[in-house]
Design an enzyme around this catalytic site. Sequence first.
Site, PDB file in Angstrom:
ATOM      1  N   LYS A   1       2.928   5.973  -2.832  1.00  0.00           N
ATOM      2  CA  LYS A   1       4.031   6.801  -3.313  1.00  0.00           C
ATOM      3  C   LYS A   1       4.020   6.897  -4.839  1.00  0.00           C
ATOM      4  O   LYS A   1       4.259   7.970  -5.415  1.00  0.00           O
ATOM      5  CB  LYS A   1       5.362   6.209  -2.837  1.00  0.00           C
TER       6      LYS A   1
ATOM      7  N   ALA B   1       0.833  -1.204   0.000  1.00  0.00           N
ATOM      8  CA  ALA B   1       0.000   0.000   0.000  1.00  0.00           C
ATOM      9  C   ALA B   1       0.868   1.254   0.000  1.00  0.00           C
ATOM     10  O   ALA B   1       0.542   2.248  -0.663  1.00  0.00           O
ATOM     11  CB  ALA B   1      -0.931  -0.011   1.206  1.00  0.00           C
ATOM     12  N   TYR B   2       1.966   1.206   0.743  1.00  0.00           N
ATOM     13  CA  TYR B   2       2.911   2.326   0.771  1.00  0.00           C
ATOM     14  C   TYR B   2       3.497   2.569  -0.622  1.00  0.00           C
ATOM     15  O   TYR B   2       3.534   3.718  -1.103  1.00  0.00           O
ATOM     16  CB  TYR B   2       4.025   2.033   1.771  1.00  0.00           C
ATOM     17  N   LEU B   3       3.954   1.521  -1.269  1.00  0.00           N
ATOM     18  CA  LEU B   3       4.556   1.669  -2.591  1.00  0.00           C
ATOM     19  C   LEU B   3       3.546   2.219  -3.595  1.00  0.00           C
ATOM     20  O   LEU B   3       3.868   3.107  -4.400  1.00  0.00           O
ATOM     21  CB  LEU B   3       5.098   0.324  -3.066  1.00  0.00           C
TER      22      LEU B   3
END
Length: 226
Positions: A135, A130-132
């Site tokens: 971003k 989810a972070y990737l």
Amino acid sequence: MRIVIAGGHGKIALRLQRLLAQRGDQPVGLIRNPDHAPDLRAAGAEPAQVDLEHTTVTQLAEQLMGADAAVFAAGAGPGSGAERKETLDRAGAVLFADAASLAGVRRFVVVSALRVDEEPPADTDPVFAAYLRAKGAADADIQQRGAELDWTILRPGRLTDVTGTGRVQLASEVEHGDIPRDDVAATLLALLDEPGTVGHTLGLVAGSTPIPDAVAQIAAKGAGGS
């Protein structure tokens, strides 16, 4: 120069603020927690309390008025869930870009991460995936803003707290590797000073090229040469 930094209490941001203050610039660090203000003052920065997840673009633009540049170095951080990756790592970056545009601040530098424009492998931890994705979505939004922002996106490798060497590999494509936070901050400083890096999305890992030379090599390729 007056530089407004989102995520002002982050490890990279504090290092960047020290570098800016040491050379006579005026860093302003945006923080959510007022208890962090003394750390920013110790770094030579002016703290400004702003919660990127609970503010409006107009309120944020007020903090950016009169700035020469803006740096997005905020992030939900370890221990946060997938929802905050969306509300801060993506939506926070987009809001900060909107506010910079509204305030007339053209120079805009983003701290992102390597490989965020690729779909994460199937076995990736769901929160990290989810972070990737967050971003990557933020970067894609900012990359379309050439008419309103002079943007540069910096994508460091795995961050470490070892002492920086001042030598890096900086390119549109780099292999995965480590990079000291010291060297990320020093590279951000050099990018802010070099208009020839506008329009570039750059990977950063430890290397053998002195940071000023690495940035100059990118600038020599011309704007948007990523």
